[in-house]
Design a protein around this motif. Structure first.
Motif, PDB file in Angstrom:
ATOM      1  N   UNK A 313      77.499  37.397  27.585  1.00  0.00           N
ATOM      2  CA  UNK A 313      76.709  38.084  26.244  1.00  0.00           C
ATOM      3  C   UNK A 313      75.720  39.206  26.950  1.00  0.00           C
ATOM      4  N   UNK A 314      75.074  38.648  28.181  1.00  0.00           N
ATOM      5  CA  UNK A 314      74.096  39.356  28.620  1.00  0.00           C
ATOM      6  C   UNK A 314      73.727  38.856  30.200  1.00  0.00           C
ATOM      7  N   UNK A 315      73.246  39.519  30.829  1.00  0.00           N
ATOM      8  CA  UNK A 315      72.883  39.500  32.161  1.00  0.00           C
ATOM      9  C   UNK A 315      71.379  40.203  32.462  1.00  0.00           C
ATOM     10  N   UNK A 316      70.501  39.154  33.036  1.00  0.00           N
ATOM     11  CA  UNK A 316      69.216  39.759  33.245  1.00  0.00           C
ATOM     12  C   UNK A 316      69.199  40.882  34.341  1.00  0.00           C
ATOM     13  N   UNK A 317      68.536  41.964  34.095  1.00  0.00           N
ATOM     14  CA  UNK A 317      68.753  43.244  34.923  1.00  0.00           C
ATOM     15  C   UNK A 317      67.958  42.595  36.675  1.00  0.00           C
ATOM     16  N   UNK A 318      68.372  42.701  37.608  1.00  0.00           N
ATOM     17  CA  UNK A 318      67.856  42.428  38.935  1.00  0.00           C
ATOM     18  C   UNK A 318      66.385  42.505  39.039  1.00  0.00           C
ATOM     19  N   UNK A 319      65.864  44.020  38.563  1.00  0.00           N
ATOM     20  CA  UNK A 319      64.585  44.121  38.805  1.00  0.00           C
ATOM     21  C   UNK A 319      63.790  43.258  37.967  1.00  0.00           C
ATOM     22  N   UNK A 320      64.055  42.954  36.632  1.00  0.00           N
ATOM     23  CA  UNK A 320      63.659  42.036  35.825  1.00  0.00           C
ATOM     24  C   UNK A 320      63.445  40.537  36.446  1.00  0.00           C
ATOM     25  N   UNK A 321      64.573  40.101  36.849  1.00  0.00           N
ATOM     26  CA  UNK A 321      64.787  38.529  37.315  1.00  0.00           C
ATOM     27  C   UNK A 321      63.734  38.604  38.811  1.00  0.00           C
ATOM     28  N   UNK A 322      63.623  39.775  39.507  1.00  0.00           N
ATOM     29  CA  UNK A 322      62.839  39.453  40.531  1.00  0.00           C
ATOM     30  C   UNK A 322      61.127  39.204  40.306  1.00  0.00           C
ATOM     31  N   UNK A 323      60.770  39.701  39.124  1.00  0.00           N
ATOM     32  CA  UNK A 323      59.612  39.231  38.399  1.00  0.00           C
ATOM     33  C   UNK A 323      59.326  37.815  38.258  1.00  0.00           C
ATOM     34  N   UNK A 324      60.340  37.146  37.858  1.00  0.00           N
ATOM     35  CA  UNK A 324      60.280  35.750  37.798  1.00  0.00           C
ATOM     36  C   UNK A 324      60.280  35.130  38.847  1.00  0.00           C
ATOM     37  N   UNK A 325      60.914  35.421  40.058  1.00  0.00           N
ATOM     38  CA  UNK A 325      60.959  34.768  41.500  1.00  0.00           C
ATOM     39  C   UNK A 325      59.678  35.034  42.414  1.00  0.00           C
ATOM     40  N   UNK A 326      58.613  35.846  41.718  1.00  0.00           N
ATOM     41  CA  UNK A 326      57.580  36.250  42.365  1.00  0.00           C
ATOM     42  C   UNK A 326      57.789  37.543  43.559  1.00  0.00           C
ATOM     43  N   UNK A 327      58.869  37.991  43.578  1.00  0.00           N
ATOM     44  CA  UNK A 327      58.929  39.078  44.626  1.00  0.00           C
ATOM     45  C   UNK A 327      58.094  40.297  43.925  1.00  0.00           C
ATOM     46  N   UNK A 328      58.169  40.631  42.779  1.00  0.00           N
ATOM     47  CA  UNK A 328      57.226  41.743  42.134  1.00  0.00           C
ATOM     48  C   UNK A 328      55.975  41.660  42.513  1.00  0.00           C
ATOM     49  N   UNK A 329      55.442  40.473  42.245  1.00  0.00           N
ATOM     50  CA  UNK A 329      53.781  40.219  42.433  1.00  0.00           C
ATOM     51  C   UNK A 329      53.573  40.136  44.042  1.00  0.00           C
ATOM     52  N   UNK A 330      54.542  39.796  44.825  1.00  0.00           N
ATOM     53  CA  UNK A 330      54.282  39.758  46.405  1.00  0.00           C
ATOM     54  C   UNK A 330      54.371  41.008  46.865  1.00  0.00           C
ATOM     55  N   UNK A 331      55.403  41.902  46.449  1.00  0.00           N
ATOM     56  CA  UNK A 331      55.565  43.326  46.907  1.00  0.00           C
ATOM     57  C   UNK A 331      54.328  44.344  46.604  1.00  0.00           C
ATOM     58  N   UNK A 332      53.706  43.946  45.170  1.00  0.00           N
ATOM     59  CA  UNK A 332      52.408  44.748  44.927  1.00  0.00           C
ATOM     60  C   UNK A 332      51.318  44.326  45.629  1.00  0.00           C
TER      61      UNK A 332
END
Length: 409
Positions: A313-332
């Motif tokens: 039914x659905x698959x979370x987009x990669x850029x959205x899932x990266x925020x849950x893993x902490x990659x977005x916060x670490x990159x910023x």
């Protein structure tokens, strides 16, 4: 003024507003165009609106679908936060004006009705204090006495259900069904309550291999996942039971054509699909079948109860899932990738119902991810919900609440 008298300003000020001269049918026609939340607010404007917008008239308005958040701490200041997906706004629902309990936690809902665990020892009502005096010996500071209450927050009414033992409040999962039916499920037994029948809790033994995980109601039945694996590796299986056969009606739901559908998800959770005709299973998509394999994203599988076939039914987009893993916060912040992100051990809180799924996590600050089921059979719609109130208090959970006046306790 020649040939006449001047109008009296004081008399004109006392004249009722023009809306008071509308015929009742015309006034009803105007007010019935309001949404439920606006109509409830209008009841406070004047006596005319309060008398016209009676509970009988409000019951004609469509229900207001909300995502009701469960506060990380039960003592949430006498109010709950809710999100209106249609208007994309956050609401604050007060309870202190009608609920005489300082500590409460929402656990389930049916149309117009909300079910709460309340600490009866914190009540300010003399009647409630009197009813809990005989049971005070069973409570302790670590496990205060709790009761299950049903309320309509828009109507400002509530009612306590028959008393349950403290173990049911600590370990039970509450489900709300049609006609005021309530279920409380634990590992060994289930309790059912129906106001139209005996008005008492009925006990039903559970013949399940393990504690039911994330039970839901769909198509007049209870569905739940059970772990039939080993202490070292989980293996999930789907079970169901008709609501009219709670004693002895549990059975596995399996088909040979499903293959390893339960093996591809890590920590799966069930949610009700749109219209109660589908079952959603949400979990982390394993990158391999190894025991410690990391998750690559969040996957939503859907079981059509008419055809008994699964589809994606659905698959979370990669850029959205990266925020849950902490990659977005670490990159910023220019930091290295968190070790837990590489291991795939991050937990994403999943909640919702009726075709809407929300995701929360400690690494996603002040917002939720949202997925809405698409009736056309496509992969659904993903979006962010910003402005989560009080996020610093912890990670929220919640469920869908169709608020209205169609049922009042």
């Amino acid at each position: 003024m020649p040939g006449g008298s001047c109008p009296d300003p004081a008399a004109e000020a006392q004249l009722p507003p023009p809306i008071h001269h509308l015929p009742p049918d015309a006034l009803h026609n105007v007010l019935l165009r309001l949404q439920l939340r606006d109509a409830v607010v209008c009841r406070l404007v004047s006596r005319l609106f309060h008398e016209t917008l009676s509970p009988q008239l409000l019951a004609l308005l469509p229900t207001l679908r909300l995502l009701l958040l469960r506060h990380p701490r039960p003592d949430g200041g006498g109010c709950l936060h809710a999100f209106d997906p249609a208007r994309r706004t956050w609401l604050r629902l007060p309870f202190a004006h009608f609920l005489p309990y300082q500590s409460f936690s929402p656990v389930a809902s049916s149309t117009s009705l909300l079910y709460l665990w309340v600490e009866t020892s914190s009540s300010t009502s003399p009647l409630a204090l009197q009813s809990t005096t005989t049971s005070s010996s069973a409570a302790s500071p670590a496990h205060p006495l709790k009761s299950l209450a049903v309320c309509n927050p828009f109507a400002g009414t509530y009612r306590l259900l028959p008393q349950l033992g403290s173990a049911w409040a600590r370990h039970g999962t509450v489900l709300a069904g049609p006609g005021g039916m309530v279920l409380v499920l634990t590992e060994l037994a289930a309790l059912s309550y129906t106001p139209s029948e005996s008005g008492k809790w009925m006990k039903h033994p559970l013949s399940l291999p393990s504690k039911p995980r994330s039970p839901i109601l769909a198509s007049a039945a209870v569905f739940a996942l059970c772990d039939v694996g080993t202490p070292w590796r989980s293996q999930w299986k789907l079970f169901s039971c008709p609501l009219d056969r709670l004693t002895g009606g549990w059975a596995p739901v399996e088909r040979a054509a499903w293959g390893d559908v339960f093996e591809v998800l890590k920590r799966p959770r069930l949610l009700a699909g749109a219209g109660g005709r589908r079952v959603l299973m949400v979990g982390g998509l394993r990158s391999s079948f190894a025991m410690d394999a990391p998750c690559s994203t969040v996957l939503i599988l859907r079981l059509d109860l008419a055809t008994m076939e699964w589809d994606e039914a659905g698959r979370m987009p990669p850029n959205m899932y990266r925020c849950f893993t902490g990659l977005c916060e670490a990159a910023s912040q220019g930091n290295a990738m968190p070790a837990t992100a590489g291991g795939g051990n991050n937990k994403v809180k999943v909640f919702g119902g009726d075709g809407k799924v929300w995701f929360a996590g400690k690494r996603v600050r002040g917002k939720l991810a949202m997925w809405e089921e698409d009736e056309t059979g496509s992969s659904g719609k993903w979006d962010w919900v910003d402005g989560v109130p009080g996020y610093d208090d912890g990670v929220y959970r919640g469920f869908v609440f169709d608020s209205g006046f169609t049922a009042i306790p």
